[in-house]
Design an enzyme around this catalytic site. Structure first.
Site, short mmCIF file in Angstrom:
data_model
loop_
_atom_site.label_atom_id
_atom_site.label_comp_id
_atom_site.label_asym_id
_atom_site.label_seq_id
_atom_site.Cartn_x
_atom_site.Cartn_y
_atom_site.Cartn_z
N ASP A 2 -77.31 -4.69 -47.01
CA ASP A 2 -76.84 -4.63 -48.18
C ASP A 2 -75.44 -4.27 -48.32
OD1 ASP A 2 -77.11 -4.50 -50.92
OD2 ASP A 2 -78.41 -2.62 -51.11
N ASP A 37 -87.57 -5.64 -50.02
CA ASP A 37 -87.41 -4.25 -49.16
C ASP A 37 -87.70 -3.21 -49.74
OD1 ASP A 37 -84.87 -4.57 -50.92
OD2 ASP A 37 -84.51 -2.49 -49.72
N CYS A 79 -108.18 -1.67 -40.56
CA CYS A 79 -106.79 -1.89 -40.41
C CYS A 79 -106.52 -1.98 -38.68
CB CYS A 79 -106.13 -0.69 -40.75
SG CYS A 79 -104.52 -0.59 -40.51
N CYS A 110 -103.66 -1.45 -37.12
CA CYS A 110 -102.32 -0.73 -36.63
C CYS A 110 -102.60 0.16 -35.79
CB CYS A 110 -101.66 -0.18 -38.02
SG CYS A 110 -102.22 1.56 -38.34
N CYS A 137 -104.49 3.30 -36.79
CA CYS A 137 -105.76 3.27 -37.34
C CYS A 137 -106.55 3.04 -36.03
CB CYS A 137 -106.05 2.27 -38.32
SG CYS A 137 -105.31 2.80 -40.07
N HIS A 165 -98.61 3.02 -39.78
CA HIS A 165 -99.56 2.40 -40.90
C HIS A 165 -99.11 2.07 -42.11
CE1 HIS A 165 -103.53 1.77 -43.09
NE2 HIS A 165 -102.98 2.31 -43.90
#
Lengths: 380, 380
Positions: free
Chosen positions: B90, B263, B301, B303, B306, B332
């Site tokens: 940015d 984003d 999930c 991840c 998890c 997560h």
């Protein structure tokens, strides 16, 4: 449970193997500290990748939060935190020292005011063993009284008497399946007290022996003396654990004096202040001299932090308070402590420990605080 | 550079592929935010394991710390932070909004007082492009002026005029090798301004187009309106990026309106407050109702958090301020945002996006703040 595999011919260093309910621990061993069911800033995968064999938990803190009900419902501490290698739990005895302002010592234990909300909490041999049974740790510690290093002789004697009485109680209380129990030697830097305490505990036949009353504010020479006054009275065929110690050089000195097990919060604590340990001493990574230093923390180090990041990047992260900075210093420091133990074991097995030890100490510059304590001792 | 692979037949959702100097980015894509050269609390391995394709950096913040000299010496931002996948930077234009109290807008740019030490810092199109060239990002953003959502019409018009003038300057300035440059559409919720700004930027032929002036405090309906007022004037064969957005449901709404890139700091920011996103809404994991809840944050999930930890354990970690708690919620949440994009791409490819989108929105309960903004809109 403990097999003494080899004693170094030049020093008192020992190579051993401790068998616990959750697996085998090769000694000398460094045990990362997970006081509140987490080794600060690290995850279990990182700990395993670094070669962690066993971690610590703490009876006092876990009893307050999350509390026994939740730990029981989870199926114990291993399950709660998803760590299926060995765990050693401290009994809360050290909090008798560290939380001295909020506790009163009574015949059957210690009355605390919770450091959190002031609510009352009683810990004695009975409570400490019951909590550790619920936690299901592989190694439980007896509940001891740990006085400050400068406590008067009378207080040191009383602490030893209580510690022995409580140790006997702990020994006879119910344990978790396969749980080992270690005694803790107190006695400050008083030779007679250390000998008496050690011999009495050995007569009670514990699974291992810890040397307590160190890492309680004493200068380094006094700490080494306490170890030297105790070790000769411990049986060769049981593991020996120096509680709360130490720096890399101190651990090496203690291995050479026959200590098998170590726990210490330094690797993660100093990481949060931006300090990285190396084999030559500590570096304050936030310092301006590292701002364009694109080398790893330590050349040749195989840790995740050194394989991926430069001092300049880590310095930046620490200075802008990015969590990855303290994470990576925690990784590096913990890895170093574990690796020093692995190196010591390798050299013990190869019969080259004495050279390794001598070269390590010669190459290591202790931090100013430790140096000044050493110098003060020399001037006495 | 951007290949539009498919447009959904029921919504305006698009499947695409953006090619950059450091690799290909499949769209729709969520880009984790690494403002200060680190995605907060996460390491690059974790980001890659979650399927991160591209991350963000920030011109204003990186220019202050570590500063251009160090970034130049490191060989650019990718090298400095050891991230060899694409990076979008940015321009500092958003700080014209977020640091409104410490800046003055001038014809050639914006005079800031450093948020850190008050030292002066001038950022305009020339400076922003020079910094982004040094950073070596794959996608540079033009330097724009981002007014607050409730700025008066005159201010919105002036911001568009300046944004267009600065965009033209940015377009013609030197770039890093292979660096793409995206224009940014401003104009608030004014239809004529949005159209004018979009058309003028498209005439300048940028590599992609961002919709700015959103995520600046406006209610959700106004945000959606700003997107709807802009998208029709953007060319189909260029990537479209909605800056700073949004919640899981908002991202889904925006994909359905033809946005390709997102984003947002929410996944890691709310993690630090103990909030976990799920496909059905947000959970405040610190709450007492999770204290003995031994399920993962979200059933099914994949991840790291998890797969390894329970709500009860994470709640404990968050309540005792253990860093692993906020780390695992950051894992997560970021994983969920990335996974929602992967799911959207899969459904776009299979022609089933409209059903997926409808079911997702029906099953998702937005937070109270967003709900109350929606209700306020319905009552108008």
């Amino acid at each position: 449970m403990f097999k003494l595999l080899k004693i170094d011919t030049h020093t008192k260093a020992r190579l051993g193997r401790l068998t616990t309910a959750h697996g085998v621990v090769d000694t000398p061993v460094y045990m990362p500290v997970g006081t509140q069911a987490s080794v600060k800033a690290l995850d279990p995968r990182e700990l395993r990748e670094m070669g962690t064999q066993i971690i610590l938990g703490n009876t006092y803190h876990l009893n307050i939060r999350p509390g026994l009900d939740i730990l029981r419902a989870a199926g114990g501490l291993h399950q709660f935190m998803n760590w299926n290698l060995p765990i050693l739990t401290d009994s809360g005895g050290f909090q008798v020292f560290s939380l001295a302002k909020i506790r009163k010592i009574k015949p059957h234990g210690v009355e605390f005011r919770s450091h959190l909300d002031g609510s009352p909490l009683f810990l004695g041999p009975k409570e400490a063993m019951e909590i550790q049974r619920t936690l299901g740790s592989d190694i439980a510690m007896v509940f001891d009284e740990c006085p400050p290093h400068d406590a008067p002789a009378r207080e040191q004697r009383l602490a030893v008497e209580r510690t022995l009485r409580w140790a006997r109680e702990c020994r006879d209380l119910p344990r978790a399946h396969g749980q080992l129990v270690f005694g803790i030697v107190q006695g400050g830097s008083n030779a007679a007290l250390r000998e008496e305490c050690a011999k009495s505990l050995v007569a009670m036949d514990f699974d291992g022996y810890a040397i307590g009353g160190v890492s309680v504010g004493e200068p380094e020479p006094e700490m080494l003396k306490a170890i030297e006054l105790t070790a000769p009275f411990l049986p060769a065929h049981k593991a020996r654990y120096a509680m709360g110690l130490g720096t890399p050089a101190q651990m090496m000195e203690l291995i050479a004096r026959g200590v098998d097990m170590f726990d210490c919060v330094l690797p993660t604590r100093v990481a949060r202040n931006g300090t990285a340990y190396t084999r030559r001493g500590a570096l304050g990574i936030k310092g301006g001299s590292y701002k364009a230093d694109f080398r790893p923390i330590e050349e040749g180090c195989a840790c995740f932090a050194c394989k991926h990041f430069t001092r300049a990047y880590l310095r930046h992260l620490l200075n802008v308070n990015e969590i990855l900075g303290l994470r990576m210093l925690s990784v590096h420091n913990t890895h170093l402590f574990l690796q020093l133990m692995a190196d010591a074991r390798t050299h013990l097995a190869a019969g080259t420990f004495a050279d390794f030890y001598r070269e390590f100490i010669a190459g290591y510059t202790p931090s100013r605080r430790i140096l000044s304590a050493r110098n003060a001792e020399l001037e006495r």
